[in-house]
Write a protein that holds these residues in place. Structure first.
Motif, mmCIF file in Angstrom:
data_model
loop_
_atom_site.group_PDB
_atom_site.id
_atom_site.type_symbol
_atom_site.label_atom_id
_atom_site.label_comp_id
_atom_site.label_asym_id
_atom_site.label_seq_id
_atom_site.Cartn_x
_atom_site.Cartn_y
_atom_site.Cartn_z
ATOM 1 N N GLN A 78 0.592 -1.289 -0.318
ATOM 2 C CA GLN A 78 0.083 0.067 0.208
ATOM 3 C C GLN A 78 1.021 0.812 -0.250
ATOM 4 N N TRP A 79 2.164 1.282 -0.928
ATOM 5 C CA TRP A 79 2.626 2.190 -1.313
ATOM 6 C C TRP A 79 1.926 3.605 -1.289
ATOM 7 N N PRO A 80 3.103 4.233 -0.755
ATOM 8 C CA PRO A 80 2.264 6.303 -1.182
ATOM 9 C C PRO A 80 2.853 5.894 -2.914
ATOM 10 N N HIS A 81 2.008 7.169 -3.113
ATOM 11 C CA HIS A 81 2.464 7.753 -4.832
ATOM 12 C C HIS A 81 3.570 8.244 -4.473
ATOM 13 N N GLU A 82 3.446 9.319 -3.908
ATOM 14 C CA GLU A 82 4.263 10.432 -3.334
ATOM 15 C C GLU A 82 5.924 9.484 -3.540
ATOM 16 N N GLN A 83 7.285 9.731 -3.883
ATOM 17 C CA GLN A 83 8.514 9.257 -3.086
ATOM 18 C C GLN A 83 8.497 9.254 -1.904
ATOM 19 N N VAL A 84 9.144 8.308 -1.173
ATOM 20 C CA VAL A 84 9.220 8.571 0.386
ATOM 21 C C VAL A 84 10.909 8.417 0.299
ATOM 22 N N ASP A 85 11.724 9.326 0.950
ATOM 23 C CA ASP A 85 12.319 9.925 1.131
ATOM 24 C C ASP A 85 13.239 8.960 2.403
ATOM 25 N N PHE A 86 14.601 7.817 1.551
ATOM 26 C CA PHE A 86 15.030 7.719 3.226
ATOM 27 C C PHE A 86 16.429 8.342 3.567
ATOM 28 N N ARG A 87 15.975 9.571 2.681
ATOM 29 C CA ARG A 87 17.991 9.718 3.027
ATOM 30 C C ARG A 87 17.477 10.786 4.129
ATOM 31 N N GLY A 88 19.152 9.894 4.943
ATOM 32 C CA GLY A 88 19.585 10.999 6.250
ATOM 33 C C GLY A 88 18.577 9.982 7.360
ATOM 34 N N LYS A 89 18.026 8.979 7.038
ATOM 35 C CA LYS A 89 17.136 8.777 7.997
ATOM 36 C C LYS A 89 17.224 6.984 8.285
ATOM 37 N N HIS A 90 16.954 7.123 10.178
ATOM 38 C CA HIS A 90 17.354 5.320 10.489
ATOM 39 C C HIS A 90 15.949 4.374 9.992
ATOM 40 N N VAL A 91 16.023 2.801 9.259
ATOM 41 C CA VAL A 91 14.523 3.292 8.929
ATOM 42 C C VAL A 91 14.978 1.167 9.083
ATOM 43 N N GLY A 92 14.383 0.489 9.138
ATOM 44 C CA GLY A 92 13.841 -0.970 9.647
ATOM 45 C C GLY A 92 12.603 -1.008 9.103
ATOM 46 N N ILE A 93 13.177 -2.090 8.501
ATOM 47 C CA ILE A 93 12.278 -3.044 7.529
ATOM 48 C C ILE A 93 11.607 -4.418 8.153
ATOM 49 N N ILE A 94 10.255 -5.221 8.328
ATOM 50 C CA ILE A 94 9.894 -5.875 8.941
ATOM 51 C C ILE A 94 9.719 -7.158 7.773
ATOM 52 N N GLY A 95 10.271 -7.833 7.268
ATOM 53 C CA GLY A 95 9.829 -9.149 6.712
ATOM 54 C C GLY A 95 11.360 -9.503 5.622
#
Ligand code: NA7
Length: 541
Positions: free
Chosen positions: A174-191
């Motif tokens: 269910q990803w958003p249409h606008e670009q998700v900006d991960f730059r400079g972020k601490h991101v977690g992914i489950i799966g």
């Protein structure tokens, strides 16, 4: 049935057929219904066509079927005029393709977009489906054709504290249409299913830090995706008819099939040489164009599983991380086999860490991250690559009621009951495109979809010729089909592991092997035989 489809059926409150969904299946259904001269309306929750490729816009989203067959075959002109840029098409290109198809064949006019079907009730006195939308409209139709997709009911796990997370979170489906900006972020992914394995290398390349929460280590095979050079495109276009025909009769609807040889009957040297040669080719062919005993015989499968485990060990530099990534305890490909572009290599990056949830389970999601039994991993953003309520979910989340008010959801409590994966007793004139009990997710979806839509339209034409208004599978035909689907699955290694093929990823869902595993070609022949015998297994009234 109306003799001629209304040019502007969008306004009609009563039509021959209602279609739900505007992905590959819904678009082709709308095309064929118009060809048959049947009035129809079609509903789509999204704001435009695309289905899976409308919703799954996560970074790295790509088809795992080769582009030249992950497409429609019904129009030679379309096949010749559209040129794919790479071997495995990425989401934006597939979405453009489907938008092109919708425009080229003027299919959008059949659809109401931003419109969710919430209920469909069969009225026995009029032999009509009453289809209700969330927007408050009710449309009557002789036929209900579900084109809702197999992997469209996104599953966000009910982890305690999910609502407490203060950063943005996303589900891959269910990803958003606008670009998700991960730059400079601490991101977690489950799966770490196919979606996670596609997304992880791309997110890792952008984020400040990526933490991968892995519950079950997965096998994965390199896709070796690459641009298609013009001479290859020309060759494919020249041979496309023969390629398509091969796909139609192959085991998984792809332009290759299992080899006649068996892994257990060749020498160790020969097997290793063959595995290596196929590994260089990449793609599903490594598994499904390989030895014919790999999915039936545990000892044969062990060779393939060991081969991939060796590749993981050789790729991942940190031996502890490599060990955590090693899939063990289940045969390769019994969980849906992902294809990847640098997945295991990603764990060699300094900005990526792996959390083994078998050692340190998630206890809760907290405001600033994910807390496992070892402590809190602080995160700015969280991605759920946690899969779908596969095959049945997209259907049972609609309140579908057949004869006597029977609810499809209730009928399927112990697992889906269908005839050929296309119809279900008690639900006359409801046809499911790639429903549970059909090959569907076990191969190339457009191949399955075209076969189903053609077959359904053949059945409707038969009904017109016979002057009957309703078709419904018999209890006997449905029971025998269910037993056959189960028997075929039990002959393979697939039921040995918990997977979404068995509904095992959804709490409370019955553990039943959902797709038909006898092969696309065999299934096609069975469907053709049923049609030739006057749609044997259906009763008409
Ligand atoms: P999948 O293949 O169902 O993968 C989901 C992943 O999410 C898988 O690794 C799961 O681990 C993991 N998962 C699910 N729930 C949880 C919880 N509660 N905690 C931790 N981890 C969890 O979905 P995909 O979207 O990747 O792929 C679906 C299909 O779409 C794909 O196969 C293609 O056909 C297209 P698990 O293995 O269950 O332990």
């Amino acid at each position: 049935m109306s003799a001629v489809a209304n040019d502007d059926s969008r306004a009609l409150a009563e039509v021959d057929a209602v279609v739900i969904g505007a992905g590959f299946a819904g678009l082709y259904a709308a095309y064929k219904l118009r060809e048959l001269g049947l009035s129809h309306r079609a509903f789509e929750q999204g704001s435009d066509v695309g289905g899976t490729w409308y919703w799954n816009r996560y970074p790295g989203a790509s088809s795992d079927s080769e582009s030249w067959v992950y497409s429609f075959s019904f129009s030679e002109e379309l096949e010749q005029e559209w040129t794919w840029s790479s071997r495995f098409p990425r989401q934006p290109e597939i979405l453009s393709y489907l938008q092109h198809v919708a425009g080229r064949f003027d299919l959008r006019k059949a659809f109401d977009f931003n419109t969710q079907v919430v209920a469909a009730t069969y009225d026995e006195t009029s032999n009509r489906w009453q289809v209700q939308t969330a927007q408050g409209e009710t449309v009557a139709a002789s036929f209900l054709i579900t084109a809702v997709g197999c992997l469209s009911a996104a599953q966000v796990p009910n982890i305690p504290g999910r609502e407490d997370f203060t950063g943005p979170w996303y589900h891959t489906g269910q990803w958003p249409h606008e670009q998700v900006d991960f730059r400079g972020k601490h991101v977690g992914i489950i799966g770490t299913g196919s979606s996670g394995i596609q997304a992880i290398p791309i997110i890792a390349g952008e984020a400040e830090h990526l933490t991968v929460f892995q519950r079950t280590p997965n096998f994965s095979v390199p896709s070796r995706n690459a641009p298609l050079p013009p001479e290859r495109v020309a060759e494919l276009k020249k041979n496309i008819k023969a390629i398509r025909e091969f796909c139609r009769w192959s085991t998984i609807g792809q332009p290759y099939d299992f080899k006649p040889d068996e892994a257990l009957k060749v020498s160790d040297e020969e097997r290793q040489r063959q595995f290596e040669a196929d590994w260089e080719k990449g793609g599903f062919e490594w598994m499904f164009g390989s030895y014919s005993d790999l999915v039936f015989d545990k000892a044969a499968n062990d060779y393939a599983s060991d081969f991939v485990r060796d590749k993981i060990r050789a790729t991942v530099k940190n031996p502890d991380t490599a060990e955590k990534l090693l899939p063990t305890g289940y045969p390769i490909a019994t969980k849906r086999l992902p294809l990847d572009s640098g997945y295991f290599e990603t764990f060699n990056r300094d900005n990526v860490s792996l959390v083994d949830l078998r050692e340190t389970p998630i206890e809760a999601i907290v405001d600033k991250g994910v807390r496992t039994s070892a402590g809190t991993h602080e995160l700015d953003m969280l991605v759920f690559a946690t899969g779908f309520d596969a095959l049945t979910g997209p259907l049972t989340r609609i309140d579908i009621r057949g004869r006597g008010g029977l609810s499809l959801k209730d009928k399927w409590t112990e697992g889906p009951r269908t005839y050929l994966g296309v119809a279900s007793e008690g639900f006359p004139n409801m046809f499911m495109i790639t429903g549970p009990g059909s090959p569907s997710v076990l191969g190339n979806m457009p191949t399955s979809i075209e076969q189903h839509v053609d077959w359904i339209c053949g059945c409707i034409t038969h009904m017109q010729q016979q002057g009957v208004s309703a078709a419904e599978p018999t209890s006997k035909a449905e029971g025998e089909w269910g037993a056959h689907v189960k028997e075929l699955a039990d002959d393979t290694l697939f039921p040995q592991v918990d997977s979404w093929y068995l509904g095992a990823n959804i709490p409370g869902k019955s553990r039943v092997f959902l797709p038909y595993i006898g092969g696309f070609g065999t299934y096609r022949q069975l469907c053709n035989d049923v049609a030739e015998k006057g749609y044997e297994g259906f009763r008409f009234f």
